[in-house]
Design a protein around this motif. Structure first.
Motif, PDB file in Angstrom:
ATOM      1  N   PRO A   6       0.806  -1.226   0.000  1.00 47.36           N
ATOM      2  CA  PRO A   6       0.000   0.000   0.000  1.00 47.36           C
ATOM      3  C   PRO A   6       0.837   1.273   0.000  1.00 47.36           C
ATOM      4  O   PRO A   6       0.487   2.265  -0.649  1.00 47.36           O
ATOM      5  N   ARG A   7       1.971   1.258   0.718  1.00 48.78           N
ATOM      6  CA  ARG A   7       2.833   2.436   0.738  1.00 48.78           C
ATOM      7  C   ARG A   7       3.365   2.746  -0.652  1.00 48.78           C
ATOM      8  O   ARG A   7       3.434   3.905  -1.059  1.00 48.78           O
ATOM      9  N   GLU A   8       3.719   1.691  -1.392  1.00 48.70           N
ATOM     10  CA  GLU A   8       4.222   1.896  -2.752  1.00 48.70           C
ATOM     11  C   GLU A   8       3.125   2.420  -3.674  1.00 48.70           C
ATOM     12  O   GLU A   8       3.376   3.261  -4.539  1.00 48.70           O
ATOM     13  N   VAL A   9       1.911   1.927  -3.481  1.00 46.06           N
ATOM     14  CA  VAL A   9       0.792   2.410  -4.301  1.00 46.06           C
ATOM     15  C   VAL A   9       0.584   3.908  -4.091  1.00 46.06           C
ATOM     16  O   VAL A   9       0.410   4.666  -5.051  1.00 46.06           O
ATOM     17  N   ILE A  10       0.598   4.342  -2.838  1.00 48.81           N
ATOM     18  CA  ILE A  10       0.416   5.765  -2.532  1.00 48.81           C
ATOM     19  C   ILE A  10       1.530   6.595  -3.156  1.00 48.81           C
ATOM     20  O   ILE A  10       1.298   7.662  -3.743  1.00 48.81           O
ATOM     21  N   LYS A  11       2.754   6.122  -3.064  1.00 52.68           N
ATOM     22  CA  LYS A  11       3.872   6.859  -3.648  1.00 52.68           C
ATOM     23  C   LYS A  11       3.744   6.949  -5.167  1.00 52.68           C
ATOM     24  O   LYS A  11       4.024   8.008  -5.765  1.00 52.68           O
ATOM     25  N   TRP A  24      10.731   2.124  -7.127  1.00 57.03           N
ATOM     26  CA  TRP A  24       9.834   1.018  -7.407  1.00 57.03           C
ATOM     27  C   TRP A  24      10.076   0.542  -8.832  1.00 57.03           C
ATOM     28  O   TRP A  24      10.607   1.261  -9.670  1.00 57.03           O
ATOM     29  N   GLN A  25       9.668  -0.677  -9.077  1.00 54.58           N
ATOM     30  CA  GLN A  25       9.875  -1.257 -10.390  1.00 54.58           C
ATOM     31  C   GLN A  25       8.976  -0.583 -11.424  1.00 54.58           C
ATOM     32  O   GLN A  25       7.842  -0.194 -11.107  1.00 54.58           O
ATOM     33  N   PRO A  26       9.464  -0.424 -12.656  1.00 54.91           N
ATOM     34  CA  PRO A  26       8.625   0.221 -13.693  1.00 54.91           C
ATOM     35  C   PRO A  26       7.295  -0.483 -13.907  1.00 54.91           C
ATOM     36  O   PRO A  26       6.277   0.172 -14.170  1.00 54.91           O
ATOM     37  N   GLU A  27       7.282  -1.822 -13.792  1.00 50.17           N
ATOM     38  CA  GLU A  27       6.022  -2.530 -14.017  1.00 50.17           C
ATOM     39  C   GLU A  27       4.987  -2.212 -12.940  1.00 50.17           C
ATOM     40  O   GLU A  27       3.788  -2.305 -13.171  1.00 50.17           O
ATOM     41  N   MET A  28       5.455  -1.817 -11.736  1.00 48.09           N
ATOM     42  CA  MET A  28       4.507  -1.430 -10.692  1.00 48.09           C
ATOM     43  C   MET A  28       3.715  -0.198 -11.110  1.00 48.09           C
ATOM     44  O   MET A  28       2.491  -0.133 -10.933  1.00 48.09           O
TER      45      MET A  28
END
Length: 307
Positions: A6-11, A24-28
């Motif tokens: 979730p933290r990565e999604v927000i970022k 984060w990975q480009p595919e994310m």
């Protein structure tokens, strides 16, 4: 399935508007922005549109079991989409065909009912039901002659309803008509209260029920057709959500329609999440909403047996 914290999604979401520290990975970023985010917005728009249309039809026809497909818009859109698939149209072409045929069926139904001086509401519902049945039969014929290895699965999958292949281009096609139809219904929501009284009572307070009914039909049909053209046929949302919202707001459409907008958006967003997570294979939206909606309607009929 792809796990993103979730933290990565927000970022990732904030990085489109602000400078955010993180790696984060480009595919994310591709998954969040190009796959998941359009699907979330589409689920909310479709749920809101179907719920508002269902509430408007229930008030206009004074029928608690009315839904957005009562005039054949879903069946017409299904026939348009099936025909587009048979003619090898692209994704956008299929959506345009679904939208056009959904509007066309309702327009024909209204034109037929307008020739009758008395009992126009009953005639309108009857014409919509007959045209919807005709479109369903035409879809069955197209499925019978379709290529079983290619086109038949595509038609069947579209008719079951899904948001799996949604993207920003699909949202652009649906956003404008949904906005136009929603604005019409929101501006007239207090006048829909007069339609629930009956034509004579509405005329006695200075309203023109025939003209108002036409405008409400236009608004509800536009949002329904736009929703169906991007999601396929997703039933029951426009039937059960308005009844749930009435438990909180009462029957006044000045409060009911905004509640249906947000309630429908939340409902279909939850159902879409369940469709993706309950099984290894994604469950079609239309199947899941039917499993939820049918028991609700049975309970509604039983609870109102004495009224």
């Amino acid at each position: 399935y792809y796990d993103i914290a979730p933290r990565e999604v927000i970022k990732i979401l904030l990085s489109k508007f602000f400078t955010v520290q993180g790696e984060w990975q480009p595919e994310m970023e591709i998954i969040v922005w190009n796959i998941r985010f359009p699907r979330i917005i589409a689920a909310m728009l479709v749920g809101a549109s179907l719920s508002m249309a269902g509430a408007a039809y229930q008030g206009m026809f004074k029928n608690p079991l009315a839904s957005p497909d009562i005039l054949g818009v879903s069946q017409g859109a299904g026939f348009g989409a099936a025909l587009g698939i048979m003619l090898d149209f692209g994704a956008q072409g299929i959506q345009v065909m679904a939208f056009a045929f959904g509007l066309g069926v309702v327009a024909i139904a209204y034109g037929l009912s307008s020739r009758i001086k008395y009992g126009q509401i009953v005639s309108l519902i009857l014409a919509g039901t007959l045209l919807g049945t005709l479109c369903s039969s035409a879809v069955t014929m197209l499925k019978y002659i379709a290529d079983p290895n290619n086109k038949l699965p595509a038609i069947t999958y579209w008719l079951m309803g899904s948001l799996a292949a949604i993207d920003f281009q699909d949202l652009k096609i649906a956003l404008i008509p949904i906005f136009i139809g929603s604005v019409l219904l929101m501006l007239l929501r207090w006048r829909i209260n007069t339609l629930t009284l009956g034509d004579e009572e509405a005329q006695s307070i200075g309203a023109n029920p025939r003209r108002l009914r036409l405008i409400v039909i236009i608004g509800a049909t536009i949002v329904s057709a736009a929703a169906v053209c991007v999601s396929g046929i997703v039933g029951w949302v426009g039937l059960i959500v308005p009844h749930i919202m009435r438990m909180f707001t009462g029957p006044d459409y000045r409060r009911l329609l905004p509640a249906c907008f947000f309630g429908g958006a939340s409902f279909l967003l939850v159902v879409d999440n369940l469709a993706r997570s309950l099984s290894v294979m994604e469950i079609p939206l239309g199947v899941l909403t039917s499993l939820v909606g049918a028991p609700f309607v049975i309970r509604l009929i039983i609870s109102q047996r004495g009224e």
